[in-house]
Design an enzyme around this catalytic site. Structure first.
Site, PDB file in Angstrom:
ATOM      1  N   ARG A 169      -3.588   0.085 -11.659  1.00 11.42           N
ATOM      2  CA  ARG A 169      -3.808  -0.396 -13.022  1.00 11.42           C
ATOM      3  C   ARG A 169      -2.885  -1.550 -13.424  1.00 11.42           C
ATOM      4  O   ARG A 169      -2.550  -1.709 -14.583  1.00 11.42           O
ATOM      5  CB  ARG A 169      -3.683   0.748 -14.027  1.00 11.42           C
ATOM      6  CG  ARG A 169      -4.694   1.865 -13.818  1.00 11.42           C
ATOM      7  CD  ARG A 169      -6.126   1.349 -14.012  1.00 11.42           C
ATOM      8  NE  ARG A 169      -7.087   2.437 -13.786  1.00 11.42           N
ATOM      9  CZ  ARG A 169      -7.703   2.680 -12.627  1.00 11.42           C
ATOM     10  NH1 ARG A 169      -7.456   1.902 -11.572  1.00 11.42           N
ATOM     11  NH2 ARG A 169      -8.556   3.666 -12.496  1.00 11.42           N
ATOM     12  N   SER A 218      -9.555   4.789 -21.544  1.00 15.42           N
ATOM     13  CA  SER A 218      -8.359   5.589 -21.266  1.00 15.42           C
ATOM     14  C   SER A 218      -7.146   4.959 -21.942  1.00 15.42           C
ATOM     15  O   SER A 218      -6.817   3.801 -21.683  1.00 15.42           O
ATOM     16  CB  SER A 218      -8.124   5.693 -19.760  1.00 15.42           C
ATOM     17  OG  SER A 218      -9.171   6.410 -19.145  1.00 15.42           O
ATOM     18  N   GLU A 288      -1.919   2.760 -21.152  1.00 19.01           N
ATOM     19  CA  GLU A 288      -2.729   1.859 -20.339  1.00 19.01           C
ATOM     20  C   GLU A 288      -3.222   0.694 -21.182  1.00 19.01           C
ATOM     21  O   GLU A 288      -3.427  -0.407 -20.676  1.00 19.01           O
ATOM     22  CB  GLU A 288      -3.915   2.606 -19.721  1.00 19.01           C
ATOM     23  CG  GLU A 288      -4.730   1.771 -18.763  1.00 19.01           C
ATOM     24  CD  GLU A 288      -5.729   2.582 -17.964  1.00 19.01           C
ATOM     25  OE1 GLU A 288      -6.856   2.098 -17.773  1.00 19.01           O
ATOM     26  OE2 GLU A 288      -5.375   3.691 -17.524  1.00 19.01           O
TER      27      GLU A 288
END
Length: 295
Positions: A169, A218, A288
């Protein structure tokens, strides 16, 4: 801050509410919101901003962005018009940073190519997907990326994947770098097979992630060897609310705008969730979503 007299071929908007440009539907105004036509237009704008000492931030569709209520001082640059996709032969597809993820998968399918069907259900654009090394089911988009074209130190330059640092990520870029294009190397694949991959991905995401309210997907990264939603569930935080922001009843790693939420609501809810997970599970969650704007 002198914003008058800026010249570009694209669109310039003053005091533009960022709530119009983020999937969370929150965020105060940007002093200037710019939509350049192409790389030359972007370079010209950046030169003018640099001459005037005006800070700037480049964004895609705002699907992974939380803008604080005080807004953004300086300029926000949208790459939404960088949406060209073309086939180069030998299994390669070049996509502009502003191209929608699903549109790129569909284009590849038309060329008899596949291998990136896992981004079909990820909202947003190629630039955003690359910036976060978006992925699903253990695969990241950088694994399919041969090279990136960046605006680097004011110049357009192509970087091979082996020149870039990336991981779960994230993609490490120098301050001021802007992703313009990505070159993907894909597999020869029957259109029917790609269609099945797209269908399964979209169905799975609808089943798991259709939360019914504006969200950023998310909200927290999965800690190594664990999943954020399980940790949040273990604290009993599913459904927890601060103002108009709520931990989704459907998927507890989604924080949703149930109506009238502010960025402050989301920031406070994030703090409450992180505190509860740390106290209950001994794990520090990391956002995130990208949090930007005046504090």
């Amino acid at each position: 801050m002198n914003l008058s007299g800026l010249n570009m071929r694209g669109l310039l908007l003053a005091d533009e509410p960022m709530s119009r440009h983020t999937s969370l539907r929150v965020g105060g105004p940007a002093d200037l919101f710019a939509i350049p036509e192409d790389a030359d237009d972007l370079q010209g704008l950046l030169r003018q901003l640099k001459e005037r000492g005006i800070p700037w931030l480049a964004i895609g569709r705002g699907n992974n962005l939380l803008v604080r209520d005080s807004g953004i001082r300086g300029a926000v640059i949208s790459l939404e018009r960088f949406n060209r996709v073309e086939a180069l032969g030998q299994g390669r597809i070049r996509a502009g940073a502003g191209a929608e993820n699903l549109a790129v998968v569909r284009f590849a399918q038309e060329q008899g190519l596949g291998g990136i069907g896992f981004i079909s259900g990820i909202p947003g654009t190629v630039g955003g997907a690359i910036r976060m090394n978006a992925g699903a089911y253990g695969t990241g988009i950088m694994e399919r990326t041969e090279s990136l074209t960046l605006l680097h130190d004011g110049n357009v330059r192509e970087f091979g994947r082996d020149e870039l640092e990336y991981g779960y990520r994230h993609l490490d870029l120098a301050a001021g770098d802007i992703i313009l294009e990505a070159l993907f190397r894909l597999d020869q694949r029957e259109a029917e097979q790609t269609e099945e991959e797209i269908r399964k991905d979209l169905e799975l995401r609808r089943a798991k992630h259709s939360v019914g309210f504006p969200s950023a997907g998310s909200f927290f990264k999965n800690p190594a060897g664990q999943t954020a939603w399980r940790l949040i569930d273990a604290t009993g935080m599913r459904g927890e609310r601060v103002g108009g922001a709520q931990v989704s009843q459907v998927h507890s790693n989604f924080l949703v705008n149930t109506g009238g939420a502010t960025a402050g609501d989301f920031l406070e809810l994030s703090r409450v969730v992180k505190k509860a997970v740390l106290a209950s599970c001994g794990v520090t969650l990391e956002e995130e979503v990208r949090i930007v704007g005046e504090e």
